[in-house]
Design an enzyme around this catalytic site. Structure first.
Site, PDB file in Angstrom:
ATOM      1  N   PRO A 200       0.841  -1.210   0.000  1.00  0.00           N
ATOM      2  CG  PRO A 200       0.016  -1.006   2.177  1.00  0.00           C
ATOM      3  CD  PRO A 200       0.782  -1.925   1.292  1.00  0.00           C
TER       4      PRO A 200
ATOM      5  CG  ASP B 124       4.994  -1.433   2.409  1.00  0.00           C
ATOM      6  OD1 ASP B 124       3.812  -1.332   2.789  1.00  0.00           O
ATOM      7  OD2 ASP B 124       5.534  -2.526   2.169  1.00  0.00           O
ATOM      8  CG  HIS B 125       0.299   3.518   5.200  1.00  0.00           C
ATOM      9  ND1 HIS B 125       0.626   3.652   6.536  1.00  0.00           N
ATOM     10  CD2 HIS B 125      -0.501   4.577   4.906  1.00  0.00           C
ATOM     11  CE1 HIS B 125       0.035   4.724   7.031  1.00  0.00           C
ATOM     12  NE2 HIS B 125      -0.650   5.315   6.062  1.00  0.00           N
ATOM     13  NE  ARG B 126       2.964  -4.285   2.982  1.00  0.00           N
ATOM     14  CZ  ARG B 126       3.424  -5.218   2.154  1.00  0.00           C
ATOM     15  NH1 ARG B 126       2.787  -6.383   2.051  1.00  0.00           N
ATOM     16  NH2 ARG B 126       4.495  -5.005   1.422  1.00  0.00           N
TER      17      ARG B 126
END
Length: 432
Positions: A229, A400-402
């Site tokens: 994401p 990467d929003h994770r």
């Protein structure tokens, strides 16, 4: 005994290789260490050495053709040795594997739900009257929109001919929408009043086989874009002080220092202060890397390579400059080795030299972030309440929003901005 030479796995992501060029032919004497062929991997073209002594008896993959990893590439043995049984055995083994795959497919198909099988078995129903109407309409439309010329004569209404003459429109180039394909007033009006000297071009195209490198770029970046994401953070950095510092540095540095070298050094120092950005998503765990290996995107003819500057935070600007220049030349000459492009923990993509002001980049796995660097542009800025000229560079951090949150990425960019706008914080005598 003859020895089978198999298609090598030249990188961790390679599944197929293409023989770019054979340097030996059947019947040639071969010694261990001789270069047999040049092979295109998914990363670069690499020379492939023989590990055996003998005579090249058989070539399994012709020039410009591809084959899966571990398939038979060549056979080396004694001159005159009969290798027909060996080749037959190899082909038989390949057929057995294909047969096993087909049996597995048949087994899977036989396990389909009964309802689905019954549905497939039902005979096709006759087309009802309502579904036949669109086809009938299409036939009527085709009949009415036809070329305006029939038997060498142009069918057009007197008004249409007069309007066409006034506007300089060749009526024989039009398609009529009137009865029987006759050209009418609306056809002239819809033509748009173009000049009579209508240019007729030739449509053409060329289909080019996708290279192994381009296949891998497509696969890896698609996986990254649709799995990770992404979110993006853009910041403007005033580069006037960095420009002055570079000018002074290049009067004493043993090699020429570029802005990209300075950015790389500043990124490395910023990553040291923000280790969460120097990380990777591994599914069950997040890996926070204690070492800083920065990938530098380099454009080549077939695509993009990302050689890695290892332990970048501990290297001087001159060391970084020499290493990046060497990587760029090796990439151009197709001499990069797998060890050169593996192990990155962060990546920089700089398109400023191409006149790009701002862009976003797709994260380069396994990194959690990539920094897109635009060009340095002279513009008006507000400084101490006054509008003055200044040089601004825009950078965009893809995250990467994770792994990385907005606050974490923003803090990293603030540190990077501070480093580049105040190079004295970044550079010392030992850094040059």
């Amino acid at each position: 005994m003859a020895e089978i030479v198999r298609m090598p796995k030249l990188s961790d992501t390679m599944t197929e290789g293409v023989v770019s060029k054979w340097l030996k032919k059947v019947g040639d004497k071969v010694k261990s260490g001789d270069i047999l062929a040049e092979i295109d991997s998914d990363k670069a073209t690499m020379e492939f050495e023989s590990f055996f002594d003998g005579t090249l008896l058989y070539i399994g993959v012709p020039d410009k053709k591809g084959a899966p990893v571990d398939s038979i590439l060549a056979i080396i043995g004694k001159e005159g040795e009969d290798i027909s049984a060996l080749i037959a055995s190899e082909k038989s083994g390949a057929k057995s594997q294909d047969s096993g795959d087909k049996k597995e497919e048949v087994k899977k198909e036989s396990q389909q739900p009964v309802a689905e099988s019954q549905q497939k078995a039902q005979p096709a129903k006759a087309t009802n009257s309502s579904s036949a109407i669109p086809a009938q309409n299409n036939q009527q439309a085709t009949a009415t929109v036809q070329h305006a010329s029939a038997n060498g004569r142009t069918k057009a209404s007197p008004l249409a001919k007069k309007l066409a003459e006034e506007k300089g429109i060749p009526v024989n180039m039009l398609r009529g929408t009137g009865d029987g394909g006759r050209i009418v007033k609306r056809d002239i009006e819809n033509y748009g009043g173009q000049a009579a000297s209508t240019f007729v071009g030739t449509e053409s195209f060329e289909d080019v086989d996708i290279s192994q490198m381009r296949k891998t770029i497509a696969k890896r970046l698609a996986e990254s874009k649709f799995t990770s994401p992404h979110f993006y953070l853009t910041m403007e950095i005033l580069m006037d002080e960095a420009m002055k510092a570079r000018e002074i540095i290049n009067t004493v540095a043993p090699v020429k220092i570029s802005f990209n070298d300075i950015v790389l050094k500043a990124v490395a120092a910023s990553l040291r202060k923000h280790p969460k950005v120097n990380s990777s998503w591994l599914g069950n765990v997040i890996r926070y890397n204690h070492h800083i290996h920065i990938g530098v995107a380099v454009a080549v003819e077939d695509g993009l390579l990302v050689p890695v500057v290892r332990f970048a935070d501990g290297k001087t600007l001159s060391q970084i400059a020499v290493e990046v220049k060497n990587y760029a030349q090796k990439a151009k000459d197709k001499k990069l080795q797998p060890a050169d492009w593996e192990g990155n923990t962060f990546t920089i993509s700089n398109l400023g030299m191409f006149g790009i002001d701002e862009f976003t980049a797709i994260i380069n796995p396994p990194d959690a972030c990539i920094l897109a660097v635009g060009g340095i542009k002279e513009t008006a800025i507000v400084k101490n309440g006054q509008i003055v000229p200044g040089h601004v560079m825009k950078v965009t951090l893809s995250c990467d929003h994770r792994v990385v949150d907005g606050a974490t990425g923003s803090a990293f960019l603030q540190t990077l901005k501070q480093m580049l706008e105040n190079p004295v914080l970044l550079l010392g005598a030992s850094s040059i």
